[in-house]
Design a protein around this motif. Structure first.
Motif, PDB file in Angstrom:
ATOM      1  N   THR A  42      36.365  38.118  60.137  1.00  0.00           N
ATOM      2  CA  THR A  42      37.288  39.254  60.214  1.00  0.00           C
ATOM      3  C   THR A  42      38.309  39.303  59.085  1.00  0.00           C
ATOM      4  OG1 THR A  42      38.762  38.021  61.695  1.00  0.00           O
ATOM      5  CG2 THR A  42      37.095  39.452  62.718  1.00  0.00           C
ATOM      6  N   ASN A  43      38.601  38.145  58.459  1.00  0.00           N
ATOM      7  CA  ASN A  43      39.653  38.178  57.445  1.00  0.00           C
ATOM      8  C   ASN A  43      39.555  36.965  56.520  1.00  0.00           C
ATOM      9  OD1 ASN A  43      41.916  39.198  56.160  1.00  0.00           O
ATOM     10  ND2 ASN A  43      43.350  38.161  57.500  1.00  0.00           N
ATOM     11  N   VAL A  44      39.830  37.201  55.246  1.00  0.00           N
ATOM     12  CA  VAL A  44      40.012  36.135  54.258  1.00  0.00           C
ATOM     13  C   VAL A  44      41.319  36.476  53.544  1.00  0.00           C
ATOM     14  CG1 VAL A  44      39.103  34.985  52.219  1.00  0.00           C
ATOM     15  CG2 VAL A  44      37.518  35.803  53.977  1.00  0.00           C
ATOM     16  N   GLU A  45      42.322  35.616  53.718  1.00  0.00           N
ATOM     17  CA  GLU A  45      43.665  35.922  53.233  1.00  0.00           C
ATOM     18  C   GLU A  45      44.193  34.786  52.356  1.00  0.00           C
ATOM     19  OE1 GLU A  45      47.995  36.952  55.248  1.00  0.00           O
ATOM     20  OE2 GLU A  45      46.428  36.016  56.452  1.00  0.00           O
ATOM     21  N   LEU A  46      44.715  35.131  51.189  1.00  0.00           N
ATOM     22  CA  LEU A  46      45.305  34.160  50.272  1.00  0.00           C
ATOM     23  C   LEU A  46      46.613  33.636  50.860  1.00  0.00           C
ATOM     24  CD1 LEU A  46      45.284  32.793  47.454  1.00  0.00           C
ATOM     25  CD2 LEU A  46      46.580  34.760  46.624  1.00  0.00           C
ATOM     26  N   ILE A  47      46.729  32.308  50.902  1.00  0.00           N
ATOM     27  CA  ILE A  47      47.950  31.677  51.412  1.00  0.00           C
ATOM     28  C   ILE A  47      48.797  31.132  50.276  1.00  0.00           C
ATOM     29  CG2 ILE A  47      48.890  29.858  52.869  1.00  0.00           C
ATOM     30  CD1 ILE A  47      46.275  29.753  54.335  1.00  0.00           C
ATOM     31  N   ASP A  48      48.142  30.409  49.351  1.00  0.00           N
ATOM     32  CA  ASP A  48      48.890  29.698  48.325  1.00  0.00           C
ATOM     33  C   ASP A  48      48.012  29.484  47.096  1.00  0.00           C
ATOM     34  OD1 ASP A  48      51.075  28.139  47.272  1.00  0.00           O
ATOM     35  OD2 ASP A  48      49.946  26.335  47.776  1.00  0.00           O
ATOM     36  N   VAL A  49      48.646  29.514  45.936  1.00  0.00           N
ATOM     37  CA  VAL A  49      47.955  29.191  44.684  1.00  0.00           C
ATOM     38  C   VAL A  49      48.689  28.017  44.052  1.00  0.00           C
ATOM     39  CG1 VAL A  49      47.290  29.996  42.397  1.00  0.00           C
ATOM     40  CG2 VAL A  49      47.230  31.579  44.319  1.00  0.00           C
ATOM     41  N   ASN A  50      47.953  26.939  43.795  1.00  0.00           N
ATOM     42  CA  ASN A  50      48.504  25.766  43.139  1.00  0.00           C
ATOM     43  C   ASN A  50      48.040  25.804  41.680  1.00  0.00           C
ATOM     44  OD1 ASN A  50      48.993  23.189  42.088  1.00  0.00           O
ATOM     45  ND2 ASN A  50      48.706  22.207  44.074  1.00  0.00           N
ATOM     46  N   GLY A  83      32.054  36.021  48.221  1.00  0.00           N
ATOM     47  CA  GLY A  83      32.939  37.113  47.855  1.00  0.00           C
ATOM     48  C   GLY A  83      32.210  38.033  46.895  1.00  0.00           C
ATOM     49  N   ASP A  84      32.067  39.310  47.265  1.00  0.00           N
ATOM     50  CA  ASP A  84      31.292  40.288  46.484  1.00  0.00           C
ATOM     51  C   ASP A  84      29.905  39.748  46.131  1.00  0.00           C
ATOM     52  OD1 ASP A  84      33.260  42.226  46.621  1.00  0.00           O
ATOM     53  OD2 ASP A  84      34.118  41.740  44.663  1.00  0.00           O
ATOM     54  N   GLY A  85      29.293  39.037  47.068  1.00  0.00           N
ATOM     55  CA  GLY A  85      27.939  38.524  46.893  1.00  0.00           C
ATOM     56  C   GLY A  85      27.832  37.208  46.143  1.00  0.00           C
ATOM     57  N   THR A  86      28.945  36.677  45.651  1.00  0.00           N
ATOM     58  CA  THR A  86      28.948  35.418  44.906  1.00  0.00           C
ATOM     59  C   THR A  86      29.381  34.276  45.818  1.00  0.00           C
ATOM     60  OG1 THR A  86      29.533  36.578  42.864  1.00  0.00           O
ATOM     61  CG2 THR A  86      29.923  34.209  42.910  1.00  0.00           C
ATOM     62  N   LEU A  87      28.626  33.193  45.798  1.00  0.00           N
ATOM     63  CA  LEU A  87      28.979  32.029  46.607  1.00  0.00           C
ATOM     64  C   LEU A  87      30.287  31.429  46.107  1.00  0.00           C
ATOM     65  CD1 LEU A  87      28.291  29.916  48.797  1.00  0.00           C
ATOM     66  CD2 LEU A  87      27.008  28.677  47.037  1.00  0.00           C
ATOM     67  N   LEU A  88      31.258  31.323  47.019  1.00  0.00           N
ATOM     68  CA  LEU A  88      32.556  30.749  46.677  1.00  0.00           C
ATOM     69  C   LEU A  88      32.626  29.264  47.039  1.00  0.00           C
ATOM     70  CD1 LEU A  88      34.774  33.671  48.009  1.00  0.00           C
ATOM     71  CD2 LEU A  88      34.074  33.241  45.643  1.00  0.00           C
ATOM     72  N   TYR A 130      37.348  33.410  40.253  1.00  0.00           N
ATOM     73  CA  TYR A 130      38.561  32.728  40.714  1.00  0.00           C
ATOM     74  C   TYR A 130      39.777  33.639  40.538  1.00  0.00           C
ATOM     75  CZ  TYR A 130      42.281  29.274  41.165  1.00  0.00           C
ATOM     76  OH  TYR A 130      43.408  28.602  41.554  1.00  0.00           O
ATOM     77  N   GLN A 131      39.894  34.266  39.376  1.00  0.00           N
ATOM     78  CA  GLN A 131      41.032  35.160  39.121  1.00  0.00           C
ATOM     79  C   GLN A 131      40.999  36.369  40.055  1.00  0.00           C
ATOM     80  OE1 GLN A 131      43.454  34.096  36.941  1.00  0.00           O
ATOM     81  NE2 GLN A 131      44.625  35.748  37.856  1.00  0.00           N
ATOM     82  N   ALA A 132      39.817  36.915  40.290  1.00  0.00           N
ATOM     83  CA  ALA A 132      39.694  38.049  41.212  1.00  0.00           C
ATOM     84  C   ALA A 132      40.109  37.644  42.631  1.00  0.00           C
ATOM     85  CB  ALA A 132      38.268  38.588  41.205  1.00  0.00           C
ATOM     86  N   MET A 133      39.778  36.421  43.017  1.00  0.00           N
ATOM     87  CA  MET A 133      40.163  35.948  44.349  1.00  0.00           C
ATOM     88  C   MET A 133      41.677  35.832  44.481  1.00  0.00           C
ATOM     89  SD  MET A 133      37.757  35.416  46.624  1.00  0.00           S
ATOM     90  CE  MET A 133      38.457  34.225  47.758  1.00  0.00           C
ATOM     91  N   ASN A 136      43.433  39.180  44.717  1.00  0.00           N
ATOM     92  CA  ASN A 136      42.994  40.005  45.853  1.00  0.00           C
ATOM     93  C   ASN A 136      42.152  41.203  45.420  1.00  0.00           C
ATOM     94  OD1 ASN A 136      44.132  38.474  47.988  1.00  0.00           O
ATOM     95  ND2 ASN A 136      46.147  39.309  47.478  1.00  0.00           N
ATOM     96  N   LYS A 137      41.265  40.995  44.450  1.00  0.00           N
ATOM     97  CA  LYS A 137      40.417  42.071  43.961  1.00  0.00           C
ATOM     98  C   LYS A 137      38.984  42.005  44.491  1.00  0.00           C
ATOM     99  CE  LYS A 137      43.087  43.018  39.857  1.00  0.00           C
ATOM    100  NZ  LYS A 137      43.170  43.004  38.402  1.00  0.00           N
ATOM    101  N   ILE A 138      38.685  41.023  45.306  1.00  0.00           N
ATOM    102  CA  ILE A 138      37.366  40.941  45.938  1.00  0.00           C
ATOM    103  C   ILE A 138      37.362  41.946  47.092  1.00  0.00           C
ATOM    104  CG2 ILE A 138      35.751  39.454  47.204  1.00  0.00           C
ATOM    105  CD1 ILE A 138      36.002  38.587  44.328  1.00  0.00           C
TER     106      ILE A 138
END
Length: 164
Positions: A42-50, A83-88, A130-133, A136-138
């Motif tokens: 139902t959801n994939v949400e960015l929490i933090d970027v290190n 994400g957009d068909g690419t294995l993450l 990675y940058q798209a993730m 939030n562009k996926i």
């Protein structure tokens, strides 16, 4: 040992085997209902970027539904995230180290969201993905894997494929 003593021992051994067979049969009665589990990403949400480690942390939410009459728990969700068909990468939600009474109970008709932390390293995928993730562009996510459900007597493993 006389004949009556031998017969008593043989009868006791046969009784133990019959009891064990009965327990296995009784436990297998749950399997059909445990296999009815429904799971939805139902959801994939960015929490933090290190930025030091080039890692991003995401909350991945699965909605688990119980359409059966049998109450169960979820011990493991082992999945691959796309994400957009690419294995993450791969993720694992696990409550295997928690006893059955301490887990979320899925009674008949229950729908419970289960959240899991998914780590994405810049080295795991190409730089653009990675940058798209992290930007939030996926636009679409999907997951496939297995979910393990348990009742007090039985366990079932089901494959799933879901996305939004």
């Amino acid at each position: 040992m006389d004949l009556q003593s031998k017969m008593t021992v043989y009868a006791a051994i046969a009784g133990v085997f019959a009891l064990m067979g009965g327990i296995v049969f009784y436990a297998s009665l749950d399997n059909d209902e445990l296999n009815q589990v429904e799971i939805e990403l139902t959801n994939v949400e960015l929490i933090d970027v290190n930025e030091i480690n080039n890692q991003a942390k995401f909350n991945v939410t699965f909605l688990v539904k119980n359409p059966s009459d049998k109450t169960f728990t979820v011990s493991v969700i082992d999945y691959k995230l796309y994400g957009d068909g690419t294995l993450l990468g791969s993720g694992l939600y696990s409550t295997a180290d928690i006893t059955l009474p301490g887990r979320a109970l899925f009674s008949s008709g229950a729908e419970i969201p289960l959240k899991n932390i998914f780590l994405l390293s810049n080295g795991d995928v190409n730089s653009e993905i990675y940058q798209a993730m992290i930007d939030n562009k996926i636009t679409s996510f999907s997951a496939e894997g297995t979910i393990i459900t348990q009742s007090s007597w039985s366990e079932a493993e089901n494959e799933f494929k879901t996305g939004y």
